[in-house]
Design an enzyme around this catalytic site. Structure first.
Site, PDB file in Angstrom:
ATOM      1  N   HIS A  17      51.927  11.699  33.196  1.00  0.00           N
ATOM      2  CA  HIS A  17      51.708  10.646  32.194  1.00  0.00           C
ATOM      3  C   HIS A  17      53.029   9.910  31.994  1.00  0.00           C
ATOM      4  O   HIS A  17      53.859  10.316  31.184  1.00  0.00           O
ATOM      5  CB  HIS A  17      51.206  11.291  30.879  1.00  0.00           C
ATOM      6  CG  HIS A  17      50.865  10.301  29.805  1.00  0.00           C
ATOM      7  ND1 HIS A  17      50.010  10.594  28.771  1.00  0.00           N
ATOM      8  CD2 HIS A  17      51.279   9.023  29.580  1.00  0.00           C
ATOM      9  CE1 HIS A  17      49.910   9.550  27.970  1.00  0.00           C
ATOM     10  NE2 HIS A  17      50.676   8.581  28.435  1.00  0.00           N
ATOM     11  N   GLU A 200      45.341   9.536  20.811  1.00  0.00           N
ATOM     12  CA  GLU A 200      46.767   9.423  20.467  1.00  0.00           C
ATOM     13  C   GLU A 200      46.822   9.017  18.987  1.00  0.00           C
ATOM     14  O   GLU A 200      47.351   9.731  18.155  1.00  0.00           O
ATOM     15  CB  GLU A 200      47.439   8.370  21.364  1.00  0.00           C
ATOM     16  CG  GLU A 200      48.931   8.199  21.105  1.00  0.00           C
ATOM     17  CD  GLU A 200      49.570   7.104  21.979  1.00  0.00           C
ATOM     18  OE1 GLU A 200      48.841   6.261  22.529  1.00  0.00           O
ATOM     19  OE2 GLU A 200      50.822   7.088  22.089  1.00  0.00           O
ATOM     20  N   ASP A 278      55.867   9.888  29.069  1.00  0.00           N
ATOM     21  CA  ASP A 278      55.221   8.656  28.595  1.00  0.00           C
ATOM     22  C   ASP A 278      56.064   7.395  28.876  1.00  0.00           C
ATOM     23  O   ASP A 278      55.844   6.730  29.878  1.00  0.00           O
ATOM     24  CB  ASP A 278      54.881   8.784  27.100  1.00  0.00           C
ATOM     25  CG  ASP A 278      53.669   7.956  26.693  1.00  0.00           C
ATOM     26  OD1 ASP A 278      53.040   7.330  27.560  1.00  0.00           O
ATOM     27  OD2 ASP A 278      53.338   7.939  25.494  1.00  0.00           O
TER      28      ASP A 278
END
Ligand code: HPA
Ligand code: ZN
Length: 348
Positions: A17, A200, A278
Site C-alpha cells: 500500500h 480509513e 501509504d
C-alpha cells in the site's frame, strides 16, 4: 540478539500500500519544479514541510494533488520512482506493489503512457539493480465520476502486461465503493486484480460494499472494520488481507495516538494485517519507520515483539499478488533471517 530496530532493518518485507505520488519528497519537488520552470506556492523545502499538518484525509489530499502538478515528463516519473526505490533498497524491502493515480495526471494534460512508462522503467531498473520485485496497481479517484473511471480503464487496457490490478483511492466519505461497481466488474473481466481503500475514514458499510460489490481481494486500511463484529468474522473467514498504514493513520487523525493503533487488536483477532507506508514523504516515514512506530505495541518482551514482526512480514508476502512459489521463496528468506537472529550471542 538484535535490538528491535536492527531486527526490523534487516527483516525481508513487502510493501502493498504505497502511492508513488506520495513518495514525492520536498527536495525532489523543488528540483523538478526548477527543471520544469514551475513556481511552487512555497518559499522553501522547510516551508513546504511545515504545511504537512493535517487534521483529516482531505487536508492531505489537497496538498498531495498540488504536489503532483510538478510531475510533467517521463523522466520526472522515473526520478520519483527511482528515489523511492533507492530508499527502500536500504530497508530490506523485497517486493512492492505500488499505486499510481493516472487521473491526477491525465486531467492536467499528461499522457497516460508518459506516467506509466516513467514509473515502469524505474521499477524494471530497480529489479535489476536491487532485486526488488514489483507490481503496478492503477487507482481510480473516487471523487471523480464513473464515466471518468471507465475512460481510465480503457486507457489501461493496452498496458495490461504492465498493470496487475486496479484500486480505489482519494476522498472516501460520500464516495462509496458502490459508485464504481460496474467499473470494477469490467476490470475483473479484463483480468485485473482488485483492491480498494475502505474503512480509513468511511464506515464499515463501505468495507462490506468493497467486498460484496467490488469483490476486492484486499482491503486498503480497513480500520473501521473493528466496529462491526460480523464484518470481522467475515474478514477472518475469507482471509481478506488489510493493508494497514500506521503513520498515515496518526498523521491523518484516523487514530488519535499511535499507542491506540488498532494493529495489535487486528493481530489478536487473527486478521491478516500487514504494515505499509501509504504516502511516506508526507507522513514521516518509510516502511521501517512504520514497523518501528508500532513495534512497542506488539508485546511486552523483545521475543514477543519479534514474533509479531515476523508474522507481519510474512503476511506482507502471502497477501501479495505473486505466485505460490514466489511466496514460498520469500517466506524462506524470512525463516533464514529469524534463525540468524536467534543464533547471535546476547550482547549483555
Ligand atoms: N487515502 C486515500 N487516498 C489516498 C491516500 C490515502 O491515504 N493517499 C493517496 N491517495
Ligand atoms: Zn492509501
Amino acid at each position: 540478539m538484535q535490538t528491535i530496530k536492527e531486527f526490523i532493518a534487516g527483516l525481508p518485507k513487502a510493501e502493498l500500500h504505497l502511492h508513488i505520488e506520495g513518495t514525492f519528497e520536498p527536495e525532489l519537488m523543488f528540483e523538478l519544479a526548477e527543471r520544469n520552470r514551475i513556481t511552487l506556492p512555497f518559499e522553501s523545502v522547510e516551508a513546504l514541510r511545515k504545511a504537512y499538518d493535517f487534521s483529516e484525509l482531505q487536508d492531505f489530499l489537497d496538498i498531495y494533488y498540488q504536489g503532483m502538478n510538478v510531475l510533467r515528463t517521463e523522466q520526472d516519473f522515473y526520478d520519483l520512482t527511482w528515489a523511492y526505490l533507492e530508499k527502500v533498497s536500504k530497508q530490506a524491502v523485497r517486493h512492492i506493489e505500488i499505486f499510481f493515480d493516472p487521473q491526477g495526471h491525465v486531467e492536467r494534460g499528461i499522457a497516460f503512457e508518459t506516467v506509466l512508462n516513467g514509473i515502469h522503467s524505474a521499477l524494471v531498473q530497480g529489479k535489476k539493480e536491487f532485486d526488488i520485485s514489483f507490481g503496478i496497481i492503477m487507482c481510480f479517484l473516487r471523487h471523480l465520476d464513473e464515466e471518468d473511471a471507465f475512460k481510465t480503464l480503457d486507457s489501461a487496457l493496452p498496458h495490461k502486461d504492465r498493470i496487475i490490478g486496479v484500486g480505489l483511492d482519494s476522498s472516501e466519505i460520500g464516495h462509496p465503493p458502490s459508485k464504481f461497481q460496474r467499473v470494477f466488474a469490467r476490470a475483473r473481466d479484463e483480468g485485473f486484480h482488485v483492491v480498494a481503500h475502505a474503512g480509513e475514514e468511511g464506515p464499515p458499510e463501505y468495507i462490506y460494499e468493497a467486498l460484496d460489490l467490488l469483490k476486492v481481494e484486499r482491503v486498503d486500511h480497513g480500520n473501521t472494520s473493528l466496529r462491526d463484529e460480523a464484518l470481522v468474522q467475515r474478514l477472518l473467514r475469507e482471509e481478506i488481507p488489510l493493508t494497514v498504514c500506521p503513520l498515515s493513520n496518526t498523521k491523518l487523525c484516523v487514530v488519535d495516538d499511535i499507542k491506540n493503533h488498532p494493529l495489535p487488536k487486528m493481530l489478536e483477532l487473527g486478521l491478516k494485517a500487514m504494515i505499509n507506508s501509504d504516502d511516506p514523504a508526507y507522513f514521516g516515514g518509510y516502511l521501517n519507520e512504520n514497523y518501528e512506530a508500532v513495534s512497542p505495541l506488539l508485546g511486552s518482551t523483545d521475543q514477543e515483539k519479534k514474533e509479531k514482526l515476523l508474522l507481519l512480514a510474512s503476511n506482507s508476502f502471502t497477501s501479495a499478488f505473486i505466485s505460490e512459489a514466489e511466496k514460498e521463496q520469500y517466506l524462506q528468506e524470512i525463516a533464514a533471517y529469524s534463525q540468524t537472529d536467534s543464533r547471535e550471542p546476547a550482547q549483555e
